[in-house]
Motif scaffolding. Structure first.
Motif, PDB file in Angstrom:
ATOM      1  N   GLU A 139     -65.216  21.482 -56.468  1.00 52.98           N
ATOM      2  CA  GLU A 139     -64.605  21.523 -55.148  1.00 52.98           C
ATOM      3  C   GLU A 139     -63.730  20.301 -54.901  1.00 52.98           C
ATOM      4  O   GLU A 139     -63.867  19.264 -55.561  1.00 52.98           O
ATOM      5  CB  GLU A 139     -65.676  21.598 -54.040  1.00 52.98           C
ATOM      6  N   HIS A 140     -62.855  20.458 -53.916  1.00 54.86           N
ATOM      7  CA  HIS A 140     -62.031  19.364 -53.382  1.00 54.86           C
ATOM      8  C   HIS A 140     -62.028  19.574 -51.866  1.00 54.86           C
ATOM      9  O   HIS A 140     -61.069  20.094 -51.296  1.00 54.86           O
ATOM     10  CB  HIS A 140     -60.618  19.465 -53.965  1.00 54.86           C
ATOM     11  N   GLY A 144     -59.283  21.418 -49.006  1.00 57.16           N
ATOM     12  CA  GLY A 144     -59.539  22.680 -48.329  1.00 57.16           C
ATOM     13  C   GLY A 144     -59.429  22.545 -46.817  1.00 57.16           C
ATOM     14  O   GLY A 144     -58.862  23.396 -46.131  1.00 57.16           O
ATOM     15  N   LEU A 145     -59.968  21.449 -46.278  1.00 53.55           N
ATOM     16  CA  LEU A 145     -59.923  21.220 -44.836  1.00 53.55           C
ATOM     17  C   LEU A 145     -58.499  21.015 -44.342  1.00 53.55           C
ATOM     18  O   LEU A 145     -58.106  21.556 -43.299  1.00 53.55           O
ATOM     19  CB  LEU A 145     -60.789  20.001 -44.485  1.00 53.55           C
ATOM     20  N   LEU A 146     -57.705  20.248 -45.074  1.00 52.54           N
ATOM     21  CA  LEU A 146     -56.336  20.009 -44.616  1.00 52.54           C
ATOM     22  C   LEU A 146     -55.485  21.268 -44.746  1.00 52.54           C
ATOM     23  O   LEU A 146     -54.582  21.495 -43.923  1.00 52.54           O
ATOM     24  CB  LEU A 146     -55.721  18.815 -45.347  1.00 52.54           C
ATOM     25  N   ASN A 178     -61.016  26.265 -50.662  1.00 49.07           N
ATOM     26  CA  ASN A 178     -60.322  27.217 -49.789  1.00 49.07           C
ATOM     27  C   ASN A 178     -61.177  28.458 -49.555  1.00 49.07           C
ATOM     28  O   ASN A 178     -61.312  28.924 -48.421  1.00 49.07           O
ATOM     29  CB  ASN A 178     -58.969  27.608 -50.384  1.00 49.07           C
ATOM     30  N   PHE A 179     -61.753  29.004 -50.612  1.00 50.83           N
ATOM     31  CA  PHE A 179     -62.570  30.218 -50.463  1.00 50.83           C
ATOM     32  C   PHE A 179     -63.736  29.977 -49.494  1.00 50.83           C
ATOM     33  O   PHE A 179     -63.940  30.733 -48.549  1.00 50.83           O
ATOM     34  CB  PHE A 179     -63.152  30.669 -51.810  1.00 50.83           C
ATOM     35  N   PHE A 180     -64.499  28.918 -49.752  1.00 47.94           N
ATOM     36  CA  PHE A 180     -65.689  28.662 -48.935  1.00 47.94           C
ATOM     37  C   PHE A 180     -65.313  28.442 -47.472  1.00 47.94           C
ATOM     38  O   PHE A 180     -65.951  28.982 -46.561  1.00 47.94           O
ATOM     39  CB  PHE A 180     -66.452  27.440 -49.469  1.00 47.94           C
ATOM     40  N   GLY A 181     -64.268  27.649 -47.242  1.00 45.26           N
ATOM     41  CA  GLY A 181     -63.887  27.345 -45.871  1.00 45.26           C
ATOM     42  C   GLY A 181     -63.276  28.518 -45.137  1.00 45.26           C
ATOM     43  O   GLY A 181     -63.670  28.841 -44.008  1.00 45.26           O
ATOM     44  N   GLY A 295     -53.428  15.657 -44.238  1.00 42.06           N
ATOM     45  CA  GLY A 295     -54.436  15.117 -45.138  1.00 42.06           C
ATOM     46  C   GLY A 295     -54.968  13.778 -44.675  1.00 42.06           C
ATOM     47  O   GLY A 295     -56.172  13.498 -44.778  1.00 42.06           O
ATOM     48  N   VAL A 296     -54.098  12.919 -44.155  1.00 45.38           N
ATOM     49  CA  VAL A 296     -54.552  11.618 -43.657  1.00 45.38           C
ATOM     50  C   VAL A 296     -55.468  11.811 -42.453  1.00 45.38           C
ATOM     51  O   VAL A 296     -56.525  11.184 -42.351  1.00 45.38           O
ATOM     52  CB  VAL A 296     -53.347  10.720 -43.299  1.00 45.38           C
TER      53      VAL A 296
END
Length: 323
Positions: A139-140, A144-146, A178-181, A295-296
């Motif tokens: 994962e990253h 994914g969040l950004l 991305n998938f999980f989120g 991202g920041v």
């Protein structure tokens, strides 16, 4: 740091273990920190006195610099450690490296590592907060969040969106986050790419598979174009880069044929003329630089929340800093 004092628990290893509410908390907190980067003095004092180590066992510019900006804008003290210039190159183990850093009384570690599970391995062995900046093919989470924050910024929602991840899904930790989120937030998710670059039984995750990029573009509201990881292409996954672009490249011609606006994301760095053409990467529907900006903010939110902050307190922090 204990789980009871943080909205995210002790560490951020991935999006898979997070709840929908925790994911939304990070995104909503990031919204509060966006203004900090637009001010004349781009700092708030919420992590003053905290020491954060960026421990990167793989080369990275974009992610490492983004984390470093986030840390400095929260007033933390930052130390960068690259494996090539550290005791790791002399044979020191990951745990020994971490314990030596712990002896210096650090508060958080941001780690990128080529082995899947390395971030969890470290988090289980040290009391400091650990943030996964990418581990192998696992994962990253901050990427994914950004990505999701960028989609929500431009389309106003995540729930009900049709999002297709196109490209080298097999080697991609970004795809998994991305998938999980996205699935937890109610989006429909699909993938598209050569069969050799699509994980087996991916449908069991609730993900659709499109064999042709034209079909994916007809279906999707959002396309997240993954970099073709040339450094991992040693097993004959594709005949050639030209062949890949011919069948799976996101081109202006293919977007025009879809006949509607599709939001284009790319986690970078891009291979122009391979997975994405320049007129798409620089076109009106792409939000690639917006992803970098977000991202920041996302990384500021993660650092702040792991340090025990809350969205309610973030409102106050911003008001005081603005004054």
């Amino acid at each position: 740091m204990t789980e009871s004092t943080s909205a995210l628990g002790k560490d951020l290893i991935g999006l898979e273990p997070l709840s929908k509410e925790q994911i939304l908390t990070v995104m909503d907190t990031a919204e509060l920190f966006k203004d900090v980067s637009e001010r004349r003095i781009k700092k708030v004092p919420v992590l003053r006195g905290k020491t954060i180590v960026n421990l990167f066992f793989e080369a990275s510019t974009r992610t490492r610099v983004s984390f470093e900006f986030a840390q400095k804008r929260l007033s933390a003290d930052t130390v960068n450690v690259a494996a090539a210039g550290s005791s790791v190159a002399k044979g020191e183990t990951l745990v020994d490296t971490a314990r030596n850093l712990e002896a210096m009384r650090i508060d958080m570690v941001v780690m990128r590592h080529p082995a899947s599970g390395a971030a969890k391995f470290l988090a289980d062995r040290i009391p400091s907060n650990v943030i996964n900046a990418g581990d192998g093919r696992h994962e990253h989470p901050t990427q994914g969040l950004l990505d999701m924050l960028t989609m929500r910024d431009h389309l106003g929602r995540i729930e009900g969106l049709k999002v297709c991840v196109v490209g080298d899904v097999l080697h991609s930790r970004v795809a998994r986050s991305n998938f999980f989120g996205l699935l937890k937030l109610g989006a429909e998710v699909a993938v598209c790419g050569p069969k050799t670059l699509i994980p087996m039984r991916i449908e069991e995750m609730g993900v659709k598979v499109f064999p042709r990029v034209e079909e994916a573009l007809e279906w999707a509201d959002v396309i997240n174009v993954l970099r073709l990881q040339l450094e991992r292409m040693k097993g004959g996954f594709i005949p050639s880069l030209r062949e890949y672009n011919r069948f799976f490249g996101v081109t202006r011609e293919r977007l025009d044929a879809a006949g509607r606006d599709i939001l284009i994301l790319h986690p970078g760095p891009m291979n122009r003329g391979v997975e994405i053409d320049s007129d798409v990467a620089d076109g009106p529907n792409q939000v690639i630089l917006k992803q970098v900006t977000n991202g920041v903010a996302i990384r500021m939110a993660v650092l702040y929340l792991l340090a025990g902050g809350s969205p309610e307190k973030a409102h106050t922090v911003n008001e005081v800093a603005e004054a």
